[in-house]
Scaffold this motif. Structure first.
Motif, PDB file in Angstrom:
ATOM      1  N   ILE A 196      -1.413   6.191   5.660  1.00  0.00           N
ATOM      2  CA  ILE A 196      -1.508   4.821   5.585  1.00  0.00           C
ATOM      3  C   ILE A 196      -1.750   4.281   7.193  1.00  0.00           C
ATOM      4  O   ILE A 196      -2.853   3.480   7.368  1.00  0.00           O
ATOM      5  N   ASP A 253       2.279   9.322  -6.409  1.00  0.00           N
ATOM      6  CA  ASP A 253       2.498  10.755  -5.810  1.00  0.00           C
ATOM      7  C   ASP A 253       3.310  11.349  -6.805  1.00  0.00           C
ATOM      8  O   ASP A 253       4.736  11.401  -6.882  1.00  0.00           O
ATOM      9  N   THR A 265       2.998  10.087   3.557  1.00  0.00           N
ATOM     10  CA  THR A 265       2.305   9.271   2.896  1.00  0.00           C
ATOM     11  C   THR A 265       2.032   8.127   3.865  1.00  0.00           C
ATOM     12  O   THR A 265       1.036   7.502   3.924  1.00  0.00           O
ATOM     13  N   ALA A 285       1.109   4.228  -2.849  1.00  0.00           N
ATOM     14  CA  ALA A 285       0.559   5.325  -2.811  1.00  0.00           C
ATOM     15  C   ALA A 285       1.786   6.294  -2.995  1.00  0.00           C
ATOM     16  O   ALA A 285       1.653   7.496  -3.649  1.00  0.00           O
ATOM     17  N   GLU A 313       0.781  -1.306   0.001  1.00  0.00           N
ATOM     18  CA  GLU A 313      -0.105  -0.029  -0.121  1.00  0.00           C
ATOM     19  C   GLU A 313       0.789   1.295  -0.019  1.00  0.00           C
ATOM     20  O   GLU A 313       0.661   2.295  -0.855  1.00  0.00           O
TER      21      GLU A 313
END
Length: 145
Positions: free
Chosen positions: A48, A31, A44, A27, A23
């Protein structure tokens, strides 16, 4: 030895979500503002970790340190891709320990490291080593963990 530590830390992060590293990588790579020298920005990772902590709190009533989890995800998640370890010669280590640093370190050096995060094996009675990486804060910051 560092592998054992990283495995334990990774296992604790995976309790939040079995796919937490994937994940984070997805992510971060999505970005478009992320600089190339920082793989997993803590911002980030914070999103999460907090998202999963909210679910954990709802399910169990437990509260865990989200900031620590974000630091750990950023550092361990970055290091585990390359697993770079720097082993210092005893003479070099002794020289570093006895050197009095004054002034600023030349920051440009850290933008040219062979990988995003490195572990320095630094055996002393107090330490076994440390991770270091650049963090994308308001300005680049060196994080030692």
């Amino acid at each position: 030895m560092v592998e054992k530590i990283v495995n334990k830390l990774s296992d604790s992060l995976k309790k939040l979500s079995p796919n937490i590293f994937e994940e984070a990588y997805s992510a971060a790579l999505a970005d478009k503002d992320r600089p190339s020298w920082c793989l997993l920005p803590e911002g980030t990772c914070m999103k999460i970790v907090y998202e999963h902590l909210q679910g954990l709190r709802r399910r169990t009533g437990l509260f865990d340190g989200g900031m620590y989890g974000a630091h750990m995800l950023s550092c361990i998640g970055t290091w585990r891709l390359t697993k770079d370890i720097i082993r210092l010669d005893e003479t070099v280590k002794d020289t570093i320990i006895s050197t009095q640093f004054t002034g600023d370190l030349p920051v440009d050096l850290f933008f040219h490291m062979p990988s995003w995060c490195m572990y320095v094996e630094f055996m002393t009675p107090e330490y076994i080593g440390f991770f270091f990486l650049l963090e994308n804060a308001e300005k680049p910051e060196l994080r030692i963990w």
